[in-house]
Design an enzyme around this catalytic site. Sequence first.
Site, mmCIF file in Angstrom:
data_model
loop_
_atom_site.group_PDB
_atom_site.id
_atom_site.type_symbol
_atom_site.label_atom_id
_atom_site.label_comp_id
_atom_site.label_asym_id
_atom_site.label_seq_id
_atom_site.Cartn_x
_atom_site.Cartn_y
_atom_site.Cartn_z
ATOM 1 N N ASN A 20 0.864 -1.185 0.000
ATOM 2 C CA ASN A 20 0.000 0.000 0.000
ATOM 3 C C ASN A 20 0.902 1.238 0.000
ATOM 4 O O ASN A 20 1.484 1.570 1.022
ATOM 5 C CB ASN A 20 -0.887 -0.043 1.262
ATOM 6 C CG ASN A 20 -1.719 1.214 1.430
ATOM 7 O OD1 ASN A 20 -1.815 2.044 0.518
ATOM 8 N ND2 ASN A 20 -2.324 1.369 2.599
ATOM 9 N N TRP A 21 1.010 1.871 -1.164
ATOM 10 C CA TRP A 21 1.923 3.017 -1.277
ATOM 11 C C TRP A 21 1.357 4.284 -0.612
ATOM 12 O O TRP A 21 2.044 5.280 -0.510
ATOM 13 C CB TRP A 21 2.206 3.304 -2.752
ATOM 14 C CG TRP A 21 3.177 2.351 -3.391
ATOM 15 C CD1 TRP A 21 3.778 1.259 -2.810
ATOM 16 C CD2 TRP A 21 3.668 2.401 -4.737
ATOM 17 N NE1 TRP A 21 4.601 0.642 -3.699
ATOM 18 C CE2 TRP A 21 4.564 1.316 -4.901
ATOM 19 C CE3 TRP A 21 3.450 3.254 -5.823
ATOM 20 C CZ2 TRP A 21 5.227 1.068 -6.106
ATOM 21 C CZ3 TRP A 21 4.109 3.004 -7.022
ATOM 22 C CH2 TRP A 21 4.989 1.924 -7.157
ATOM 23 N N GLU A 110 -6.597 4.591 7.972
ATOM 24 C CA GLU A 110 -6.409 6.011 7.619
ATOM 25 C C GLU A 110 -7.648 6.559 6.926
ATOM 26 O O GLU A 110 -7.955 7.751 7.047
ATOM 27 C CB GLU A 110 -5.144 6.155 6.748
ATOM 28 C CG GLU A 110 -3.882 5.996 7.591
ATOM 29 C CD GLU A 110 -2.650 5.504 6.843
ATOM 30 O OE1 GLU A 110 -2.627 5.584 5.594
ATOM 31 O OE2 GLU A 110 -1.711 5.029 7.517
ATOM 32 N N GLY A 184 2.808 2.126 10.684
ATOM 33 C CA GLY A 184 3.787 3.191 10.489
ATOM 34 C C GLY A 184 4.552 3.577 11.739
ATOM 35 O O GLY A 184 5.207 4.626 11.773
ATOM 36 N N SER A 224 3.744 -2.279 10.328
ATOM 37 C CA SER A 224 5.200 -2.310 10.537
ATOM 38 C C SER A 224 5.831 -3.659 10.177
ATOM 39 O O SER A 224 6.761 -4.111 10.848
ATOM 40 C CB SER A 224 5.543 -1.902 11.980
ATOM 41 O OG SER A 224 5.141 -0.565 12.214
ATOM 42 N N GLY A 245 2.862 -1.133 4.237
ATOM 43 C CA GLY A 245 2.935 0.283 3.894
ATOM 44 C C GLY A 245 4.380 0.693 3.627
ATOM 45 O O GLY A 245 4.913 0.505 2.533
ATOM 46 N N GLY A 246 5.029 1.221 4.656
ATOM 47 C CA GLY A 246 6.378 1.797 4.527
ATOM 48 C C GLY A 246 7.356 0.912 3.771
ATOM 49 O O GLY A 246 8.059 1.386 2.863
HETATM 50 P P1 PGA Z 1 3.039 0.115 7.596
HETATM 51 O O1 PGA Z 1 1.573 0.357 7.029
HETATM 52 O O2 PGA Z 1 3.554 -1.157 6.969
HETATM 53 O O3 PGA Z 1 3.816 1.322 7.161
HETATM 54 O O4 PGA Z 1 2.937 0.011 9.064
HETATM 55 C C1 PGA Z 1 0.672 -0.713 6.874
HETATM 56 C C2 PGA Z 1 -0.620 -0.223 6.283
HETATM 57 O O5 PGA Z 1 -1.011 0.925 6.539
HETATM 58 O O6 PGA Z 1 -1.290 -0.958 5.554
#
Ligand code: PGA
Length: 266
Positions: A20-21, A110, A184, A224, A245-246
């Site tokens: 997920n960018w 989010e 995150g 994370s 995400g990250g």
């Molecule tokens: P993250 O985000 O890997 O940066 O913690 C995960 C997500 O929001 O799907």
Amino acid sequence: MRGTMLTMSKQHKKVLVVGNWKMNPATLGLARKLFIDIRKNLGRKRLKTGVAIAPPFPFIAELEKLSPSQRIKLASQDVFHEKVGAFTGEVSLSMLHSVGVSSVIIGHSERRAMGDTDAEIAQDIQSVLASKMTAIVCVGEKTRDAHGHYFSEVEAQLSSALKAVAKSKLAQLVIAYEPVWAIGTGKHATAEDVCEMKLFILKILADTFGRNAQHKVRILYGGSVNAKNATELMEVGQVDGFLIGGASLKPREFVSVINQVEVYAK
Ligand code: PGA
């Protein structure tokens, strides 16, 4: 114990890694570069793991051209359930489908924080499933407390979401368990906690749709995930893959996670 876990995890359904960018990177040029770097790092090896990337909307059509074989599939970060019409700022499923999107993330925390309600999320799930695409539905508690209230929080989100799901569509459903406090932050849930929540989610699925449901719905973990914790989260967490995400913005790290998940692929 580890041997037993490994045997169990080898029985996983088709595993899946979704990047997920979010609102990254800043330009189309950078998005193309990132996508190509991920593709290069993946190499030519045949993968059993499903790999998808959810870029920002304006980049999707262009990135689709970079993945003609669909080795990397395209996902979207959200959708609006109406088909066409006066809905300024929204994007429909047929638009997404026409640029190669095959799965849709729904109810990311989010988006929930920006006002998406359980009722809207349920509508979105229904329209995605009706369109034969895959719905990746995010659930997860905001905080963890000593009394286990987080289970009720996840149960409420899930029960509302599952009302929109017909039993015949279960194979198109993916649940991503994403504790909000882990997103995150660099603090992932422990693999044991992930396993416990996975079993809890499976029980809700079985109670709602019957025991067979657990063989159809894939359960991912997100929050994370990185190259250092991926194997343990797969092995002990017993999930069917990750929503990332990250780390999905770092080609080598993202591909390292995919390669670790591949060990568990059927
Ligand atoms: P993250 O985000 O890997 O940066 O913690 C995960 C997500 O929001 O799907």
